[in-house]
Scaffold this motif. Structure first.
Motif, PDB file in Angstrom:
ATOM      1  N   LYS A   1     -23.497   2.280   4.854  1.00 52.14           N
ATOM      2  CA  LYS A   1     -22.826   2.742   6.067  1.00 52.14           C
ATOM      3  C   LYS A   1     -21.589   3.580   5.732  1.00 52.14           C
ATOM      4  N   GLU A   2     -21.445   4.699   6.399  1.00 57.90           N
ATOM      5  CA  GLU A   2     -20.250   5.516   6.178  1.00 57.90           C
ATOM      6  C   GLU A   2     -19.010   4.747   6.635  1.00 57.90           C
ATOM      7  N   ARG A   3     -18.064   4.606   5.721  1.00 58.83           N
ATOM      8  CA  ARG A   3     -16.830   3.873   6.016  1.00 58.83           C
ATOM      9  C   ARG A   3     -15.662   4.795   6.318  1.00 58.83           C
ATOM     10  N   ILE A   4     -15.672   5.993   5.760  1.00 60.02           N
ATOM     11  CA  ILE A   4     -14.651   6.991   6.060  1.00 60.02           C
ATOM     12  C   ILE A   4     -15.136   8.346   5.557  1.00 60.02           C
TER      13      ILE A   4
ATOM     14  N   PRO B   1       0.822  -1.219   0.000  1.00 63.10           N
ATOM     15  CA  PRO B   1       0.000   0.000   0.000  1.00 63.10           C
ATOM     16  C   PRO B   1       0.854   1.266   0.000  1.00 63.10           C
ATOM     17  N   LEU B   2       0.344   2.313  -0.644  1.00 65.25           N
ATOM     18  CA  LEU B   2       1.051   3.586  -0.720  1.00 65.25           C
ATOM     19  C   LEU B   2       0.850   4.422   0.535  1.00 65.25           C
ATOM     20  N   TRP B   3      -0.165   4.101   1.343  1.00 64.18           N
ATOM     21  CA  TRP B   3      -0.334   4.689   2.669  1.00 64.18           C
ATOM     22  C   TRP B   3      -0.900   3.596   3.572  1.00 64.18           C
ATOM     23  N   THR B   4      -0.899   3.826   4.865  1.00 62.01           N
ATOM     24  CA  THR B   4      -1.394   2.822   5.799  1.00 62.01           C
ATOM     25  C   THR B   4      -2.885   2.620   5.587  1.00 62.01           C
ATOM     26  N   PRO B   5      -3.297   1.424   5.179  1.00 57.33           N
ATOM     27  CA  PRO B   5      -4.721   1.193   4.890  1.00 57.33           C
ATOM     28  C   PRO B   5      -5.604   1.539   6.089  1.00 57.33           C
ATOM     29  N   GLY B   6      -6.736   2.167   5.784  1.00 55.30           N
ATOM     30  CA  GLY B   6      -7.693   2.518   6.817  1.00 55.30           C
ATOM     31  C   GLY B   6      -7.471   3.863   7.459  1.00 55.30           C
TER      32      GLY B   6
END
Length: 378
Positions: free
Chosen positions: A295-298, A152-157
């Motif tokens: 559902k809102e995930r982010i 991943p290019l950034w930390t997932p989540g």
């Protein structure tokens, strides 16, 4: 539904939605369109299905009920529905790791990325930073192997960063592994069942119905540049290239090359808005699956798109009113201006498909005008 037409437009509009037809004509009168279609389905009933203009460069072929256009990222809404159906059928759990269904995906620290996190653009796989032949996008196995191996290019989540191409492969590969069928095959089944003009990968005969699409007058504004935007959009290999139009249209690129008309697009995603029931009134989604899909995930400033966004499991939540005035609706837009709206409060789906492309990433004023007219008529 009454016939609605003037010298530019044909189709049907329920009487109370006549202002939508007027708005559609205004887009043409102001020189904003070459050809376009717009449709609205409410509670399983088609209340608007209009089209107008031309499908070719020479303005000799009228846009008719057989005309298709590429809907680019609006096709992500179709993938959202397919994933929700798989969840409803018990084949997938949004909260389970992608690697449960696609074991190779666990490589390079991706073993715990949940399905919903991947669908809401949090996986850090927005594009490939390392050079590759741009024609590789047409090789499903090769792209999936690259995604499985990629770090991943950034930390997932931790952040949302729009995945313009790769999210279609992630969703499509999960579906392929749990159903045994590609996204294109699943869409073809639904299209045949409901008599829809919708394709993800198509042969020469159907491709001949696809409209000419002049490119936007300028590139979209992505805001201040960063490495994620570069990988997602701006590398020479960020999108398919060095392939013929025929090869590109025949390939399955679920996030970017579906072709449809507006009514077919509005119909295929309708169960998301219609309490799980499709246009034949068959229940195809459970209440739990719909609730989980929405559902809102982010929520946050997107690392790739220049917007503050709220993502559900595949759709944008309408916090910016890009998809009409109801902030409780959902939607997705496509490169050049197309869009699809899913509004469960009003049991409504709407779709706008056109061939004169604009530089708007989301919230094209032509579509906003039409959607405002729809809601003013409700």
């Amino acid at each position: 539904m009454q016939d609605w037409s003037d010298n530019r437009v044909a189709g049907g509009v329920a009487q109370r939605f006549d202002p939508v037809g007027d708005a559609f004509v205004e887009n043409f009168e102001e020189g904003l369109e070459l050809g376009a279609c717009f449709a609205v389905v409410i509670g399983g009933e088609t209340v608007i299905d209009i089209r107008g203009g031309f499908s070719d460069r020479a303005k000799e072929q009228y846009w008719d009920e057989t005309t298709l256009a590429c809907i680019y990222s609006s096709g992500k809404a179709v993938m959202t529905f397919l994933m929700a159906r798989a969840v409803s059928d018990g084949l997938i759990d949004y909260d389970a790791p992608v690697a449960d269904y696609w074991p190779d995906f666990a490589a390079a620290g991706k073993e715990n990325i949940p399905v919903a996190e991947a669908l809401s653009h949090q996986a850090g796989l927005c594009g490939f930073p390392e050079e590759m032949p741009p024609e590789t996008w047409l090789d499903w196995e090769a792209i999936c192997e690259k995604l499985a191996a990629m770090a991943p290019l950034w930390t997932p989540g931790t952040a949302n960063g729009y995945h313009p191409q790769t999210v279609g492969f992630i969703a499509g590969e999960i579906l392929r592994r749990v159903t045994g069928k590609s996204a294109g095959a699943l869409i073809a089944e639904l299209a045949e069942q409901h008599h829809l003009n919708l394709f993800c990968g198509m042969g020469e005969e159907d491709a001949s119905r696809a409209a000419y699409m002049p490119k936007p007058p300028r590139a979209p504004d992505l805001g201040p540049m960063n490495e994620y935007k570069q990988a997602a959009f701006l590398k020479p290999w960020s999108a398919p290239a060095k392939v013929s139009r025929e090869e590109w249209m025949a390939a399955e690129l679920p996030a970017s090359n579906m072709h449809a008309d507006a009514l077919s697009l509005a119909k295929i995603v309708h169960p998301l808005a219609n309490k799980g029931r499709d246009i034949s009134e068959t229940a195809v989604l459970s209440e739990d699956a719909i609730e989980a899909a929405f559902k809102e995930r982010i929520r946050g400033d997107d690392l790739v798109l220049p917007f503050h966004l709220s993502w559900a499991a595949g759709l944008m939540r309408n916090i910016n009113r890009h998809f009409g005035p109801n902030e409780n609706a959902f939607g997705h837009a496509g490169f050049g201006g197309s869009c699809v709206v899913v509004d469960p409060e009003n049991n409504l789906t709407a779709a706008y498909v056109m061939n004169k492309m604009s530089p708007y990433l989301v919230g094209d004023p032509r579509a906003v005008r039409l959607l405002d007219a729809v809601y003013n008529s409700l």
